[in-house]
Design a protein around this motif. Sequence first.
Motif, PDB file in Angstrom:
ATOM      1  N   LEU A  47      33.016  30.782  29.278  1.00 22.58           N
ATOM      2  CA  LEU A  47      32.948  31.116  30.697  1.00 22.58           C
ATOM      3  C   LEU A  47      34.057  32.112  31.001  1.00 22.58           C
ATOM      4  O   LEU A  47      35.231  31.853  30.738  1.00 22.58           O
ATOM      5  CB  LEU A  47      33.140  29.877  31.570  1.00 22.58           C
ATOM      6  N   VAL A  48      33.680  33.257  31.542  1.00 26.20           N
ATOM      7  CA  VAL A  48      34.637  34.274  31.954  1.00 26.20           C
ATOM      8  C   VAL A  48      34.813  34.166  33.467  1.00 26.20           C
ATOM      9  O   VAL A  48      33.825  34.136  34.219  1.00 26.20           O
ATOM     10  CB  VAL A  48      34.150  35.683  31.575  1.00 26.20           C
ATOM     11  N   ILE A  49      36.052  34.094  33.914  1.00 29.91           N
ATOM     12  CA  ILE A  49      36.365  34.009  35.339  1.00 29.91           C
ATOM     13  C   ILE A  49      37.083  35.283  35.757  1.00 29.91           C
ATOM     14  O   ILE A  49      37.978  35.767  35.058  1.00 29.91           O
ATOM     15  CB  ILE A  49      37.262  32.794  35.650  1.00 29.91           C
ATOM     16  N   GLY A  50      36.681  35.825  36.900  1.00 26.76           N
ATOM     17  CA  GLY A  50      37.417  36.909  37.549  1.00 26.76           C
ATOM     18  C   GLY A  50      37.843  36.427  38.923  1.00 26.76           C
ATOM     19  O   GLY A  50      36.999  36.053  39.741  1.00 26.76           O
ATOM     20  N   SER A  51      39.139  36.406  39.186  1.00 26.65           N
ATOM     21  CA  SER A  51      39.665  35.807  40.417  1.00 26.65           C
ATOM     22  C   SER A  51      40.396  36.842  41.252  1.00 26.65           C
ATOM     23  O   SER A  51      41.366  37.447  40.802  1.00 26.65           O
ATOM     24  CB  SER A  51      40.630  34.664  40.060  1.00 26.65           C
ATOM     25  N   GLY A  52      39.938  37.027  42.503  1.00 26.45           N
ATOM     26  CA  GLY A  52      40.678  37.920  43.381  1.00 26.45           C
ATOM     27  C   GLY A  52      39.802  38.626  44.382  1.00 26.45           C
ATOM     28  O   GLY A  52      38.582  38.506  44.373  1.00 26.45           O
ATOM     29  N   GLY A  53      40.466  39.398  45.247  1.00 28.26           N
ATOM     30  CA  GLY A  53      39.745  40.211  46.214  1.00 28.26           C
ATOM     31  C   GLY A  53      38.974  39.361  47.204  1.00 28.26           C
ATOM     32  O   GLY A  53      39.205  38.178  47.341  1.00 28.26           O
ATOM     33  N   THR A 103      32.821  34.972  39.209  1.00 30.27           N
ATOM     34  CA  THR A 103      33.853  35.736  39.893  1.00 30.27           C
ATOM     35  C   THR A 103      33.954  35.186  41.304  1.00 30.27           C
ATOM     36  O   THR A 103      32.947  34.851  41.937  1.00 30.27           O
ATOM     37  CB  THR A 103      33.538  37.244  39.934  1.00 30.27           C
ATOM     38  N   MET A 104      35.180  35.084  41.777  1.00 30.39           N
ATOM     39  CA  MET A 104      35.370  34.466  43.084  1.00 30.39           C
ATOM     40  C   MET A 104      36.650  34.960  43.736  1.00 30.39           C
ATOM     41  O   MET A 104      37.652  35.225  43.065  1.00 30.39           O
ATOM     42  CB  MET A 104      35.398  32.944  42.963  1.00 30.39           C
ATOM     43  N   SER A 105      36.586  35.098  45.024  1.00 31.36           N
ATOM     44  CA  SER A 105      37.796  35.349  45.784  1.00 31.36           C
ATOM     45  C   SER A 105      38.656  34.089  45.737  1.00 31.36           C
ATOM     46  O   SER A 105      38.151  32.974  45.617  1.00 31.36           O
ATOM     47  CB  SER A 105      37.466  35.673  47.237  1.00 31.36           C
TER      48      SER A 105
END
Length: 312
Positions: free
Chosen positions: A170-176, A7-9
């Motif tokens: 690979l699961v990616i969470g993008s934002g914040g 997870t990444m901004s």
Amino acid sequence: MSLALVTMSHSPLLEFNDPPAEVKAEVDAAFEQARSFVRDYDPTLVVAFAPDHYNGFFYDLMPPFCIGYEALGVGDYGTAEGPLDVPTELSERLAQHVIDHDVDVAISRRMELDHGAVQPLEILFGGIATVPTIPVFVNGVAKPFTSMRRVRLLGEAVGSFLATLDERVLVIGSGGLSHDPPVPQWATADEQARKLLLDGRHPTAAARDARQQRVIDAGKAFAAGTSPIRDLNPEWDRALMETLASGDLGPVDAMVPAEMAEAAGNSAHEVRTWVAAFGALGAAGPYEVGTRYYRPIREYIAGFGVMTAKTL
């Protein structure tokens, strides 16, 4: 089968506004740690939860969630244009699985993705078509917002499907995280801005450049302390990251959209992608967080975080 997570901004200002050299070096090091984690894991499939900033999804039809069967980058802020390598048949099966698990989700056979989805793929893989990728849009900008509980359930439904595959996913969470950039709000937008929010697809190069320059200028003003936009909230950011790392996502169910915006800015709703990603990871089994980076960076108008994790 195994699942891993990054997870990444993201920030459209990464290549336009420079923080102090030591901060830039920290961010670069956090990205390199994430790249090294991904290289070692060597995923065969990526599922990318990402928001949009009125470049691909508009108020003419704004779903809370959408799974892409085909997708392409729109090329905003210098990010890559063109098609992703989307495994369509697998995306179709994922959508059916999610619906069968009582989470309503839209589908798109031509999903258009902006920097929110494209930037992490470029940072982690050097391109947008290097690994088969299923994009999952999670609305993080346009009211009304679905509950955080539903976001968690979306992630868990996706994860329960991924757990059945013979893949390294690979699961990616993008934002914040906390941030309040100058994205128009329908309630306060003038007529010209509402036209953009309703359907601003495929702007001219001049119109896109003007829009982007306003954000770049806002970032410079925010860094200089002369912008009226809401400040970053490191305490809120760190508390959320701690909850996600704990493995117990129950507390996110109590998060209320209006309170999230008040505490952490209108675009703090992008953390929905992090919640969905961790929900997917947790659905595949217990997990352990590896690396974790956080710093509030005014030049990027973002509480900037990066986390990696993997199922045990």
